[in-house]
Design a protein around this motif. Structure first.
Motif, PDB file in Angstrom:
ATOM      1  N   ALA A  65       0.842  -1.198   0.000  1.00  0.00           N
ATOM      2  CA  ALA A  65       0.000   0.000   0.000  1.00  0.00           C
ATOM      3  C   ALA A  65       0.873   1.242   0.000  1.00  0.00           C
ATOM      4  O   ALA A  65       1.897   1.298   0.694  1.00  0.00           O
ATOM      5  CB  ALA A  65      -0.910   0.013   1.231  1.00  0.00           C
ATOM      6  N   THR A  66       0.461   2.246  -0.768  1.00  0.00           N
ATOM      7  CA  THR A  66       1.083   3.550  -0.679  1.00  0.00           C
ATOM      8  C   THR A  66      -0.006   4.619  -0.753  1.00  0.00           C
ATOM      9  O   THR A  66      -1.173   4.312  -0.970  1.00  0.00           O
ATOM     10  CB  THR A  66       2.176   3.754  -1.751  1.00  0.00           C
ATOM     11  OG1 THR A  66       2.944   4.919  -1.415  1.00  0.00           O
ATOM     12  CG2 THR A  66       1.594   3.917  -3.150  1.00  0.00           C
ATOM     13  N   LYS A  67       0.394   5.869  -0.536  1.00  0.00           N
ATOM     14  CA  LYS A  67      -0.573   6.954  -0.414  1.00  0.00           C
ATOM     15  C   LYS A  67      -0.110   8.160  -1.223  1.00  0.00           C
ATOM     16  O   LYS A  67       1.088   8.470  -1.246  1.00  0.00           O
ATOM     17  CB  LYS A  67      -0.733   7.367   1.055  1.00  0.00           C
ATOM     18  CG  LYS A  67      -0.963   6.212   2.006  1.00  0.00           C
ATOM     19  CD  LYS A  67      -1.055   6.700   3.449  1.00  0.00           C
ATOM     20  CE  LYS A  67      -0.770   5.580   4.416  1.00  0.00           C
ATOM     21  NZ  LYS A  67       0.654   5.164   4.443  1.00  0.00           N
ATOM     22  N   VAL A  68      -1.072   8.831  -1.837  1.00  0.00           N
ATOM     23  CA  VAL A  68      -0.773  10.020  -2.631  1.00  0.00           C
ATOM     24  C   VAL A  68      -0.731  11.238  -1.714  1.00  0.00           C
ATOM     25  O   VAL A  68      -1.652  11.488  -0.930  1.00  0.00           O
ATOM     26  CB  VAL A  68      -1.813  10.205  -3.747  1.00  0.00           C
ATOM     27  CG1 VAL A  68      -1.533  11.494  -4.526  1.00  0.00           C
ATOM     28  CG2 VAL A  68      -1.800   9.001  -4.689  1.00  0.00           C
ATOM     29  N   HIS A  69       0.356  11.967  -1.825  1.00  0.00           N
ATOM     30  CA  HIS A  69       0.597  13.167  -1.003  1.00  0.00           C
ATOM     31  C   HIS A  69      -0.538  14.178  -1.199  1.00  0.00           C
ATOM     32  O   HIS A  69      -1.039  14.361  -2.316  1.00  0.00           O
ATOM     33  CB  HIS A  69       1.931  13.781  -1.431  1.00  0.00           C
ATOM     34  CG  HIS A  69       2.488  14.792  -0.486  1.00  0.00           C
ATOM     35  ND1 HIS A  69       1.903  16.033  -0.302  1.00  0.00           N
ATOM     36  CD2 HIS A  69       3.575  14.763   0.323  1.00  0.00           C
ATOM     37  CE1 HIS A  69       2.614  16.727   0.566  1.00  0.00           C
ATOM     38  NE2 HIS A  69       3.633  15.977   0.973  1.00  0.00           N
ATOM     39  N   ASP A  95      -1.282  -2.860  -4.489  1.00  0.00           N
ATOM     40  CA  ASP A  95      -2.540  -3.497  -4.104  1.00  0.00           C
ATOM     41  C   ASP A  95      -3.551  -2.481  -3.598  1.00  0.00           C
ATOM     42  O   ASP A  95      -4.757  -2.670  -3.755  1.00  0.00           O
ATOM     43  CB  ASP A  95      -2.274  -4.551  -3.024  1.00  0.00           C
ATOM     44  CG  ASP A  95      -1.309  -5.607  -3.507  1.00  0.00           C
ATOM     45  OD1 ASP A  95      -1.755  -6.599  -4.104  1.00  0.00           O
ATOM     46  OD2 ASP A  95      -0.081  -5.421  -3.311  1.00  0.00           O
ATOM     47  N   LEU A  96      -3.048  -1.406  -2.992  1.00  0.00           N
ATOM     48  CA  LEU A  96      -3.922  -0.430  -2.353  1.00  0.00           C
ATOM     49  C   LEU A  96      -3.307   0.955  -2.481  1.00  0.00           C
ATOM     50  O   LEU A  96      -2.145   1.162  -2.113  1.00  0.00           O
ATOM     51  CB  LEU A  96      -4.113  -0.796  -0.874  1.00  0.00           C
ATOM     52  CG  LEU A  96      -4.925   0.131   0.014  1.00  0.00           C
ATOM     53  CD1 LEU A  96      -6.341   0.323  -0.518  1.00  0.00           C
ATOM     54  CD2 LEU A  96      -4.971  -0.426   1.444  1.00  0.00           C
ATOM     55  N   LEU A  97      -4.083   1.892  -3.005  1.00  0.00           N
ATOM     56  CA  LEU A  97      -3.642   3.283  -3.159  1.00  0.00           C
ATOM     57  C   LEU A  97      -4.602   4.176  -2.395  1.00  0.00           C
ATOM     58  O   LEU A  97      -5.805   4.180  -2.654  1.00  0.00           O
ATOM     59  CB  LEU A  97      -3.621   3.679  -4.637  1.00  0.00           C
ATOM     60  CG  LEU A  97      -3.072   5.070  -4.953  1.00  0.00           C
ATOM     61  CD1 LEU A  97      -1.572   5.134  -4.680  1.00  0.00           C
ATOM     62  CD2 LEU A  97      -3.355   5.436  -6.410  1.00  0.00           C
ATOM     63  N   TYR A  98      -4.049   4.934  -1.438  1.00  0.00           N
ATOM     64  CA  TYR A  98      -4.854   5.785  -0.571  1.00  0.00           C
ATOM     65  C   TYR A  98      -4.770   7.257  -0.977  1.00  0.00           C
ATOM     66  O   TYR A  98      -3.714   7.744  -1.407  1.00  0.00           O
ATOM     67  CB  TYR A  98      -4.314   5.748   0.850  1.00  0.00           C
ATOM     68  CG  TYR A  98      -4.467   4.517   1.668  1.00  0.00           C
ATOM     69  CD1 TYR A  98      -5.612   4.280   2.434  1.00  0.00           C
ATOM     70  CD2 TYR A  98      -3.415   3.599   1.778  1.00  0.00           C
ATOM     71  CE1 TYR A  98      -5.718   3.175   3.259  1.00  0.00           C
ATOM     72  CE2 TYR A  98      -3.508   2.489   2.605  1.00  0.00           C
ATOM     73  CZ  TYR A  98      -4.667   2.278   3.347  1.00  0.00           C
ATOM     74  OH  TYR A  98      -4.758   1.181   4.168  1.00  0.00           O
ATOM     75  N   VAL A  99      -5.858   7.989  -0.745  1.00  0.00           N
ATOM     76  CA  VAL A  99      -5.799   9.443  -0.561  1.00  0.00           C
ATOM     77  C   VAL A  99      -5.237   9.652   0.844  1.00  0.00           C
ATOM     78  O   VAL A  99      -5.854   9.239   1.825  1.00  0.00           O
ATOM     79  CB  VAL A  99      -7.198  10.081  -0.654  1.00  0.00           C
ATOM     80  CG1 VAL A  99      -7.109  11.577  -0.372  1.00  0.00           C
ATOM     81  CG2 VAL A  99      -7.850   9.800  -1.993  1.00  0.00           C
ATOM     82  N   ALA A 105      -4.769  19.918  -1.999  1.00  0.00           N
ATOM     83  CA  ALA A 105      -5.305  19.834  -3.364  1.00  0.00           C
ATOM     84  C   ALA A 105      -6.498  18.887  -3.469  1.00  0.00           C
ATOM     85  O   ALA A 105      -7.001  18.665  -4.574  1.00  0.00           O
ATOM     86  CB  ALA A 105      -4.201  19.380  -4.319  1.00  0.00           C
ATOM     87  N   TYR A 106      -6.970  18.364  -2.351  1.00  0.00           N
ATOM     88  CA  TYR A 106      -8.076  17.404  -2.401  1.00  0.00           C
ATOM     89  C   TYR A 106      -9.383  18.089  -2.782  1.00  0.00           C
ATOM     90  O   TYR A 106      -9.813  19.052  -2.153  1.00  0.00           O
ATOM     91  CB  TYR A 106      -8.256  16.723  -1.044  1.00  0.00           C
ATOM     92  CG  TYR A 106      -9.404  15.723  -1.010  1.00  0.00           C
ATOM     93  CD1 TYR A 106      -9.312  14.523  -1.710  1.00  0.00           C
ATOM     94  CD2 TYR A 106     -10.558  15.987  -0.283  1.00  0.00           C
ATOM     95  CE1 TYR A 106     -10.357  13.609  -1.686  1.00  0.00           C
ATOM     96  CE2 TYR A 106     -11.604  15.072  -0.244  1.00  0.00           C
ATOM     97  CZ  TYR A 106     -11.497  13.886  -0.951  1.00  0.00           C
ATOM     98  OH  TYR A 106     -12.537  12.982  -0.923  1.00  0.00           O
TER      99      TYR A 106
END
Length: 265
Positions: A65-69, A95-99, A105-106
């Motif tokens: 899993a990783t997350k977008v800054h 497998d998993l991409l997070y906000v 910028a969301y």
């Protein structure tokens, strides 16, 4: 798409030394971990990827899993930087991409469709959110085509997140708990330590076992012997009396509480 498996994971926030990060990830996977969590914000995706590659474990057995800054949550930035994360990790998909945080910028109406597009393109198998309030989770659930697979938040015996645990059960996603040892503060928590002592458990195994018993996936950061100690929670027998005693502890404060967090608006 098969359901997302989210066993107890290795958190990598704060693993800033590349060699230590790489070796810790490799050691964790070879000890039995099958879930590794990183983020663009941690600036260690390259080392995490090297650790995964070096481990004698098949990639398909590991949930990555990783997350977008939060600075990268405009649609084009989401698409570009997610692929950059893959390059740093040395993977063809996560497998998993997070906000990571619903800040800066969301914009739910434009950010979330970009995550859907990445899922359809095979960049990620699943979409998650992190550090959302219940209202923002419900909003994301309405906007996303993909189901929310996981919501990652601070969660530990002194900050138990009952409302978000109930919401996870209602919407059928996994609650993932970061800082499950309260950034180490639980080791000096006399009441928690007393509960652990009564039941022949270490404070770490009690805290992590509590999370697992309460349908929370903990992702403790650890190095050295703590990596294997934390993994003991998976098979530990934590009695109901110990779990109930943890539930009865006086709630405490967040350890991670930035001024611009959604709950502070």
């Amino acid at each position: 798409m098969p359901p997302l498996e989210l066993p107890l994971g290795l958190g990598t926030s704060g693993l800033d030394d590349p060699a230590e990060c790489r070796d810790t990830v490799t050691a964790a996977l070879e000890a039995g971990y099958r879930h590794v969590d990183t983020a663009q914000m941690y600036d260690n995706e390259t080392a995490v990827g090297e650790g995964i590659a070096a481990a004698a474990v098949d990639r398909d057995e590991v949930t990555v899993a990783t997350k977008v800054h939060p600075d990268n949550l405009a649609p084009e930035d989401v698409r570009e930087t997610a692929r950059e994360s893959l390059d740093r990790l040395g993977l063809d998909r996560v497998d998993l991409l997070y906000v990571h945080w619903p800040t800066r910028a969301y914009d739910p109406s434009t950010t979330l469709p970009a995550f859907d597009a990445l899922r359809e393109a095979g960049v990620t198998d699943h979409v998650g959110v992190s550090n959302f309030t219940p209202e923002l989770v419900r909003e994301a659930d309405r906007i996303l085509d993909a189901p929310i697979a996981a919501h990652q938040v601070e969660c530990h015996p002194r900050f138990r997140q009952p409302a978000l645990r109930e919401l996870a059960a209602e919407l059928d996603h996994r609650l993932v708990g970061y800082s499950p040892l309260a950034r180490g503060d639980l080791f000096g928590d006399d009441e928690l330590t007393a509960i652990a002592d009564r039941h022949g458990l270490s404070p770490a195994v009690l805290a992590l076992g509590w999370a697992l018993a309460r349908d929370v996936t903990p992702i403790p950061k650890a190095t050295g012997d703590h990596v294997t100690e934390n993994l003991r929670a998976v098979d530990a027998e934590v009695p109901d009396a110990a779990l109930d005693a943890v539930d009865a502890l006086e709630p405490g404060e967040r350890r991670i509480d930035p001024d611009d967090a959604a709950w502070n608006r």
